[in-house]
Design an enzyme around this catalytic site. Structure first.
Site, PDB file in Angstrom:
ATOM      1  N   SER A 153       0.851  -1.197   0.000  1.00 43.80           N
ATOM      2  CA  SER A 153       0.000   0.000   0.000  1.00 43.80           C
ATOM      3  C   SER A 153       0.881   1.238   0.000  1.00 43.80           C
ATOM      4  O   SER A 153       1.694   1.432   0.920  1.00 43.80           O
ATOM      5  CB  SER A 153      -0.887   0.014   1.242  1.00 43.80           C
ATOM      6  OG  SER A 153      -1.400   1.326   1.412  1.00 43.80           O
ATOM      7  N   HIS A 203      -1.349  -1.345  -4.230  1.00 43.03           N
ATOM      8  CA  HIS A 203      -2.606  -0.987  -3.564  1.00 43.03           C
ATOM      9  C   HIS A 203      -2.622   0.519  -3.300  1.00 43.03           C
ATOM     10  O   HIS A 203      -1.685   1.072  -2.722  1.00 43.03           O
ATOM     11  CB  HIS A 203      -2.703  -1.768  -2.255  1.00 43.03           C
ATOM     12  CG  HIS A 203      -3.995  -1.609  -1.523  1.00 43.03           C
ATOM     13  ND1 HIS A 203      -5.136  -2.305  -1.845  1.00 43.03           N
ATOM     14  CD2 HIS A 203      -4.331  -0.823  -0.460  1.00 43.03           C
ATOM     15  CE1 HIS A 203      -6.109  -1.974  -1.018  1.00 43.03           C
ATOM     16  NE2 HIS A 203      -5.659  -1.062  -0.171  1.00 43.03           N
ATOM     17  N   MET A 263      -8.841   8.186   0.362  1.00 45.87           N
ATOM     18  CA  MET A 263      -9.619   8.529   1.571  1.00 45.87           C
ATOM     19  C   MET A 263     -10.140   9.955   1.460  1.00 45.87           C
ATOM     20  O   MET A 263      -9.430  10.840   0.965  1.00 45.87           O
ATOM     21  CB  MET A 263      -8.733   8.421   2.809  1.00 45.87           C
ATOM     22  CG  MET A 263      -8.093   7.065   2.983  1.00 45.87           C
ATOM     23  SD  MET A 263      -7.178   7.007   4.535  1.00 45.87           S
ATOM     24  CE  MET A 263      -6.406   5.397   4.392  1.00 45.87           C
ATOM     25  N   HIS A 296      -8.481   1.264  -3.752  1.00 49.31           N
ATOM     26  CA  HIS A 296      -9.379   1.037  -2.613  1.00 49.31           C
ATOM     27  C   HIS A 296     -10.023   2.368  -2.241  1.00 49.31           C
ATOM     28  O   HIS A 296      -9.365   3.260  -1.710  1.00 49.31           O
ATOM     29  CB  HIS A 296      -8.532   0.468  -1.449  1.00 49.31           C
ATOM     30  CG  HIS A 296      -9.289   0.236  -0.189  1.00 49.31           C
ATOM     31  ND1 HIS A 296      -8.657  -0.006   1.017  1.00 49.31           N
ATOM     32  CD2 HIS A 296     -10.620   0.193   0.075  1.00 49.31           C
ATOM     33  CE1 HIS A 296      -9.569  -0.186   1.961  1.00 49.31           C
ATOM     34  NE2 HIS A 296     -10.769  -0.056   1.418  1.00 49.31           N
ATOM     35  N   MET A 356     -12.102   4.566  -0.040  1.00 49.66           N
ATOM     36  CA  MET A 356     -12.708   4.780   1.276  1.00 49.66           C
ATOM     37  C   MET A 356     -13.361   6.151   1.227  1.00 49.66           C
ATOM     38  O   MET A 356     -12.901   7.124   1.855  1.00 49.66           O
ATOM     39  CB  MET A 356     -11.613   4.681   2.356  1.00 49.66           C
ATOM     40  CG  MET A 356     -11.143   3.246   2.563  1.00 49.66           C
ATOM     41  SD  MET A 356      -9.529   3.130   3.367  1.00 49.66           S
ATOM     42  CE  MET A 356      -8.477   3.316   1.938  1.00 49.66           C
ATOM     43  N   MET A 377     -11.330  -5.999   5.636  1.00 49.26           N
ATOM     44  CA  MET A 377     -10.514  -5.073   6.429  1.00 49.26           C
ATOM     45  C   MET A 377     -10.218  -5.721   7.775  1.00 49.26           C
ATOM     46  O   MET A 377     -11.142  -6.131   8.495  1.00 49.26           O
ATOM     47  CB  MET A 377     -11.274  -3.757   6.681  1.00 49.26           C
ATOM     48  CG  MET A 377     -11.569  -2.907   5.455  1.00 49.26           C
ATOM     49  SD  MET A 377     -10.127  -2.396   4.500  1.00 49.26           S
ATOM     50  CE  MET A 377      -9.095  -1.611   5.740  1.00 49.26           C
ATOM     51  N   ASP A 380      -6.691  -6.504   4.198  1.00 49.07           N
ATOM     52  CA  ASP A 380      -6.131  -5.151   4.273  1.00 49.07           C
ATOM     53  C   ASP A 380      -6.077  -4.676   5.720  1.00 49.07           C
ATOM     54  O   ASP A 380      -7.115  -4.437   6.338  1.00 49.07           O
ATOM     55  CB  ASP A 380      -6.992  -4.205   3.421  1.00 49.07           C
ATOM     56  CG  ASP A 380      -6.330  -2.849   3.226  1.00 49.07           C
ATOM     57  OD1 ASP A 380      -5.195  -2.646   3.709  1.00 49.07           O
ATOM     58  OD2 ASP A 380      -6.960  -1.994   2.579  1.00 49.07           O
TER      59      ASP A 380
HETATM   60  C1  DX5 Z   1      -6.113   1.318   5.842  1.00 49.74           C
HETATM   61  C2  DX5 Z   1      -5.699   1.072   4.415  1.00 49.74           C
HETATM   62  C3  DX5 Z   1      -4.637   0.062   4.283  1.00 49.74           C
HETATM   63  C4  DX5 Z   1      -3.353   0.428   4.980  1.00 49.74           C
HETATM   64  C5  DX5 Z   1      -2.687  -0.808   5.443  1.00 49.74           C
HETATM   65  O1  DX5 Z   1      -7.221   2.134   5.866  1.00 49.74           O
HETATM   66  O2  DX5 Z   1      -6.799   0.657   3.631  1.00 49.74           O
HETATM   67  O3  DX5 Z   1      -4.393  -0.289   2.926  1.00 49.74           O
HETATM   68  O4  DX5 Z   1      -2.469   1.151   4.177  1.00 49.74           O
HETATM   69  O5  DX5 Z   1      -1.569  -0.423   6.185  1.00 49.74           O
HETATM   70  P1  DX5 Z   1      -0.837  -1.434   7.142  1.00 49.74           P
HETATM   71  O6  DX5 Z   1      -0.376  -2.591   6.302  1.00 49.74           O
HETATM   72  O7  DX5 Z   1       0.288  -0.616   7.685  1.00 49.74           O
HETATM   73  O8  DX5 Z   1      -1.828  -1.859   8.185  1.00 49.74           O
HETATM   74 ZN    ZN Z   2      -6.472  -0.242   1.600  1.00 49.79          ZN
END
Ligand code: DX5
Ligand code: ZN
Length: 227
Positions: A12, A37, A41, A70, A72, A141, A177
């Site tokens: 990510s 990824h 947000m 992704h 959000m 998640m 994730d």
């Molecule tokens: C969280 C994201 C993830 C995040 C994961 O809201 O959707 O993709 O970057 O990060 P780690 O692997 O550090 O938990």
């Molecule tokens: Zn994510």
């Protein structure tokens, strides 16, 4: 060819240097990333803001593998075309993001992108049951979305197992994730996941000028998972 359920590691870029996305992407791909990824947000659906379609379009030429976006954000539908035009291979929306997820998935597939459906930790696996014929991936998640570096929520592992049996023979990826590292990766892989997103566990210790740790981190996650 049969559906690819082999392990895929998707760093990510939330944990990358935001001033240097192109080089960061090239570095993790050179060090073994299978997908990239991309966490979008909006400061409304989740309590953090990252970037939008213009940034996705700018980084697209640097991605040689798979661009996994992704979302959000809420609402989702007004922005689907823009993320598809930016070159996303997968566009994932949250089941919790609005009242019309069925329409959202139709709209994603209508662009030609593959459709992903994400579930927050508080949402049961059964929420995807009526939608399984409309999705190419379910994203479980394992942290509450919004930030990298959070602690893996262990109670989500059972949900992955339930989801795997709901999916059966359908050609649907299961993505995990949040909080994936060499201690948690084997748990979710054993429960049926094939795509593992990892932000902090891939980018920690490295940089564009010192990318060797990216390779070590990716190999450590891969090695933790029985083949
Ligand atoms: C969280 C994201 C993830 C995040 C994961 O809201 O959707 O993709 O970057 O990060 P780690 O692997 O550090 O938990
Ligand atoms: Zn994510």
């Amino acid at each position: 060819m049969s559906f690819d359920r082999s392990l895929k590691i998707a760093p990510s870029i939330l944990s990358a240097d935001f001033a240097n996305f192109g080089a960061e992407i090239q570095a993790v791909e050179a060090k073994g990333a299978d997908w990239i990824h991309v966490d979008v947000m909006d400061g409304h659906f989740v309590p953090n803001i990252t970037f939008g379609p213009a940034t996705c379009a700018a980084i697209r030429p640097h991605i040689k593998t798979v661009m996994d976006v992704h979302l959000m954000i809420a609402p989702v539908d007004p922005y689907i075309e823009a993320f598809a035009a930016a070159g996303a291979d997968f566009i994932t929306a949250h089941v919790e993001a609005g009242p019309h997820i069925h329409r959202t998935l139709q709209a994603i597939r209508a662009t030609g992108a593959k459709a992903g459906l994400a579930l927050n930790p508080g949402t049961p696996a059964e929420a995807v049951a009526p939608l399984l014929d409309m999705v190419d991936m379910v994203c479980v998640m394992t942290v509450n979305p919004g930030f990298g570096g959070q602690k893996f929520i262990h109670s989500c592992v059972d949900k992955v197992r339930t989801l795997r049996s709901l999916i059966g023979d359908r050609e649907i990826h299961i993505e995990i994730d949040g909080g994936v590292d060499p201690t948690t990766a084997p748990l979710v892989r054993a429960a049926g996941a094939d795509v593992l997103v990892a932000g902090s566990a891939v980018f920690r210790g490295g940089s564009v000028s010192n990318p060797a740790p990216y390779g070590e981190n990716i190999r450590a996650i891969r090695a933790s998972v029985p083949s």
